[in-house]
Design a protein around this motif. Structure first.
Motif, PDB file in Angstrom:
ATOM      1  N   GLN A 210      -7.696   0.172  -9.496  1.00 48.71           N
ATOM      2  CA  GLN A 210      -7.723   1.613  -9.757  1.00 48.71           C
ATOM      3  C   GLN A 210      -6.472   2.066 -10.512  1.00 48.71           C
ATOM      4  OE1 GLN A 210      -8.079   2.831  -5.611  1.00 48.71           O
ATOM      5  NE2 GLN A 210     -10.107   3.690  -6.003  1.00 48.71           N
TER       6      GLN A 210
ATOM      7  N   GLU B  89       0.832  -1.205   0.000  1.00 49.43           N
ATOM      8  CA  GLU B  89       0.000   0.000   0.000  1.00 49.43           C
ATOM      9  C   GLU B  89       0.866   1.255   0.000  1.00 49.43           C
ATOM     10  OE1 GLU B  89      -3.882   1.910   2.255  1.00 49.43           O
ATOM     11  OE2 GLU B  89      -2.893   0.149   3.115  1.00 49.43           O
TER      12      GLU B  89
ATOM     13  N   HIS C  82      -7.636   6.463  -8.450  1.00 50.59           N
ATOM     14  CA  HIS C  82      -6.726   6.140  -7.350  1.00 50.59           C
ATOM     15  C   HIS C  82      -6.292   7.453  -6.698  1.00 50.59           C
ATOM     16  CE1 HIS C  82      -2.725   4.752  -5.606  1.00 50.59           C
ATOM     17  NE2 HIS C  82      -3.649   4.054  -4.978  1.00 50.59           N
TER      18      HIS C  82
ATOM     19  N   ARG D 221     -13.994  -0.581   0.959  1.00 51.90           N
ATOM     20  CA  ARG D 221     -13.189  -0.051  -0.146  1.00 51.90           C
ATOM     21  C   ARG D 221     -13.593  -0.708  -1.468  1.00 51.90           C
ATOM     22  NH1 ARG D 221      -7.764   1.412  -0.346  1.00 51.90           N
ATOM     23  NH2 ARG D 221      -8.228   2.534   1.602  1.00 51.90           N
TER      24      ARG D 221
ATOM     25  N   PRO E 293      -5.390   8.131  -3.039  1.00 52.06           N
ATOM     26  CA  PRO E 293      -5.209   7.722  -1.641  1.00 52.06           C
ATOM     27  C   PRO E 293      -5.100   8.881  -0.664  1.00 52.06           C
ATOM     28  CG  PRO E 293      -3.180   7.403  -2.880  1.00 52.06           C
ATOM     29  CD  PRO E 293      -4.233   7.743  -3.883  1.00 52.06           C
TER      30      PRO E 293
ATOM     31  N   GLN F 180      -7.281  -1.269  -4.965  1.00 47.76           N
ATOM     32  CA  GLN F 180      -6.359  -0.218  -5.371  1.00 47.76           C
ATOM     33  C   GLN F 180      -5.606  -0.595  -6.639  1.00 47.76           C
ATOM     34  OE1 GLN F 180      -3.903   2.151  -2.607  1.00 47.76           O
ATOM     35  NE2 GLN F 180      -4.654   0.782  -1.009  1.00 47.76           N
TER      36      GLN F 180
END
Length: 682
Positions: free
Chosen positions: A285, A214, A614, A419, A616, A282
């Motif tokens: 994405q 991540e 994406h 998510r 974050p 993620q």
């Protein structure tokens, strides 16, 4: 007759309820007996999905003669490390100090009646082999040391307490020192150990390390580091094709015993799959690769099908063993597969899953992995083969399931499902996440405090830092998928307990146990990630985001003090600090809050489009018209219909945006944009 463990909620402890050992659970009764009789304590720590825990139990704890020695010489305490991570942290660290090597499970420690350890190890066989003493002989020798060397034991105990106290971070940094240098150094460290061919870091055994991955994705988003992106995607792709991923049923095993991700240690843990679910969302994405959409769909399906209780909470794990054999539920013979499939299905499945090659598990079975890409036009045959194999596997004796519910692990599952639901617009996943949160509120929250564990209608044990921090983080993620004001109120309640019960008011950071927790020989305050992210890292990250939503400065200050405390350690040795480094990145460039207001259908369409990006560093909330009682930061006035969005950092906001393309661009470049034209909403 069953022993005292029959009354416990832990399935692991219940597995030992029929042992001839006079087991106690950790508690006042056992400790008082050890003191009253001046007996040493034999502390055995494990968990229900642990293969070598089962081996030692079968060899020694179920043996009448071994049990007789244990009962004669010691007060025997059995601990589930998942219910009592506080004890596991302390005694794993003590083991490393005594043995000068890493610990593991089962952990076998010998303690004085006051809890100070004086000897320990992990697995011991019943009879001497592989350089290990036989367990009954070891028990006699340890008891002799206890009788004959009290002074040395007392001195060593004092030294261990001093050494444990030195594990607490002491020298703090200052906010003015914060920079991206530790993040860059951590990425460089990952790069140095990265396996560019098969993904992952280092050699066998290989673990997923979702917190590190991540951080790689965040580094790509914030600094354009294409190599960091490639490390994360290469690792996830190889895991997805390997045997660590259940090719039939979805979900990831704990780790791979080889560097290729082919043969796992077959236990499936909730705490791995929640973060990996979020990570695969993620990855989609970032890449738009349909592989990751499939992983999300199948892993979410496994969690809901096999791990979610009728009450809503998620169970803890599936065992590696079935019928006393590791992996038996998952592996195949060629003959089994050929008998279940048509010749065309077999030809496709055998080539795809490696059945046309030599056995890869114990020289006689196959653990399915992607050996060869599926050929064009053969997908339907593979899917029909998968369905038949999955149905046949379902008739086998299933691995044991640890059906206790843990707040911290449920929080990781809630975040992963929320998510995934947000990114893919899947209502069933959101409902599953919401159901788990409502279960925790109903069964494990008394309005003031959380209980750590639940089973069979009973919630008990004081919750830990990870329970509060992970759940706060999960609630913030759930609010992005579906904003409910009572979730924001619950988040503030959780944050209040963090600040009142766990924060160190003198030095900053958060202790692992609450201030009113049982007094143990050490009160840990750790910043490193382990199998799960650092509680301090998640707390700092979540509190920063909660401050962005509420305008409450006390949350930001607590997060900042945590980062100051661990900053010297992150700077000197950044490896293993990915959770705190994620929080550091949002301290350097504060969280961007995006508030979407307007007609429901249009607002949801905007939020759905934004969820595919994406971003974050962004916290996106879609708030229904007419919602009252919001904090000023979120209480944005209506703009140009049908929908508009506010993009803010702290009190600085762009003018309301009524064009979706413009909103996407603003979210991508918010740091630069906000430095230009903005309005102060104070």
């Amino acid at each position: 007759m069953p022993n005292r463990l029959a009354q416990e909620t832990s399935p692991y402890l219940q597995q030992h309820a029929a042992n001839p050992v006079e087991w106690y659970a950790w508690g006042p009764e056992a400790l008082a007996r050890a003191k009253a009789e001046d007996r040493p304590i034999l502390l055995s720590i494990g968990y229900s999905a642990c293969h070598w825990c089962h081996v030692m139990a079968h060899e020694s704890f179920e043996d009448e003669e071994v049990a007789a020695v244990m009962n004669r010489l010691f007060v025997n305490i059995k601990v589930d490390r998942e219910e009592r991570p506080d004890l596991d942290q302390i005694y794993q660290t003590a083991h490393q100090m005594i043995a000068q090597r890493a610990g593991g499970w089962p952990l076998t420690m010998f303690l004085a009646p006051d809890g100070k350890p004086f000897f320990g190890g992990t697995y011991f066989p019943k009879s001497a082999r592989h350089g290990l003493p036989g367990f009954p002989d070891l028990l006699e020798r340890v008891a002799a040391v206890w009788r004959e060397k009290r002074a040395e034991i007392a001195e060593q105990g004092a030294q261990i307490l001093a050494a444990l106290s030195r594990t607490l971070p002491r020298e703090s940094g200052h906010r003015s020192e914060f920079s991206a240098a530790p993040i860059e150094a951590a990425i460089d460290g990952l790069r140095a150990s990265f396996d560019s061919r098969f993904g992952g870091f280092g050699g066998a055994p290989k673990f997923p390390h979702p917190t590190d991955l991540e951080l790689c994705f965040r580094r790509w988003a914030t600094a354009g580091d294409a190599n960091a992106r490639a490390m994360a995607l290469t690792t996830l792709e190889n895991m997805a094709k390997g045997g660590i991923y259940d090719q039939l049923g979805g979900g990831f095993a704990r780790y791979s015993v080889d560097q290729y991700w082919t043969i796992p240690h077959f236990e499936k843990m909730l705490y791995d799959n929640g973060p990996l679910l979020a990570l695969c969302a993620q990855a989609w994405q970032v890449s738009r690769d349909p592989l990751y959409a499939r992983l999300v769909r199948e892993t979410a399906g496994w969690m809901m099908r096999e791990m979610q209780s009728p009450e809503g909470g998620f169970y803890s794990s599936l065992d590696a063993d079935s019928e006393h054999e590791e992996g038996k539920f998952y592996v195949w013979s060629r003959e089994e597969v050929r008998a279940l499939l048509t010749s065309d299905e077999y030809a496709v499945a055998a080539a795809h899953y490696g059945l046309d090659r030599a056995p890869n598990f114990e020289d006689r079975h196959w653990n399915l992995h992607v050996s060869k890409p599926i050929e064009a036009g053969a997908q339907a045959l593979l899917e029909s083969a998968r369905a038949k194999l999955f149905a046949a596997r379902g008739k086998r004796v299933r691995p044991g399931r640890d059906d206790k519910v843990l707040v911290s692990w449920n929080a990781l599952a809630i975040k992963g499902l929320a998510r995934a639901a947000r990114v893919f617009g899947e209502r069933a996943w959101l409902d599953a996440a919401r159901s788990a949160l409502e279960f925790i509120r109903r069964a494990m929250w008394n309005g003031r405090r959380l209980a750590a564990t639940y089973k069979d209608g009973r919630a008990h044990l004081n919750a830990y830092l990870d329970d509060y921090a992970f759940l706060l983080d999960a609630v913030l993620e759930l609010m992005q998928a579906e904003f409910m004001q009572r979730d924001l109120q619950f988040a503030e309640q959780l944050a209040l307990v963090l600040l009142e019960q766990f924060e160190d008011p003198a030095s900053g950071g958060f202790f692992f146990t609450a201030s009113d927790h049982e007094q143990l020989i050490h009160r840990a305050k750790t910043g490193h990630d382990n199998a799960t992210p650092s509680g301090n890292g998640i707390a700092a990250h979540a509190l920063q985001r909660l401050a962005a939503l509420t305008g409450e400065d006390r949350y930001r200050i607590a997060a900042e003090r945590t980062l100051e405390l661990f900053y010297p350690g992150m700077s000197e040795h950044p490896g293993g600090f990915a959770g705190l480094l994620t929080a550091l990145s949002e301290a350097i460039v504060p969280t961007t809050t995006v508030v979407i207001r307007g007609e429901t259908v249009h607002a949801q369409a905007w939020s759905g489009e934004l969820a595919r990006e994406h971003l974050p560093h962004c916290l996106v909330l879609t708030i229904q018209p007419g919602t009252a009682g919001l904090p000023p930061v979120l209480d944005k006035p209506p703009g140009k219909p049908p929908v508009n969005a506010w993009v803010c950092q702290g009190v600085n906001c762009l003018l309301p945006i009524d064009d979706l393309a413009q909103l996407k661009q603003a979210c991508r470049t918010v740091a630069e944009t906000l430095a230009c034209k903005c309005v102060d909403i104070r």
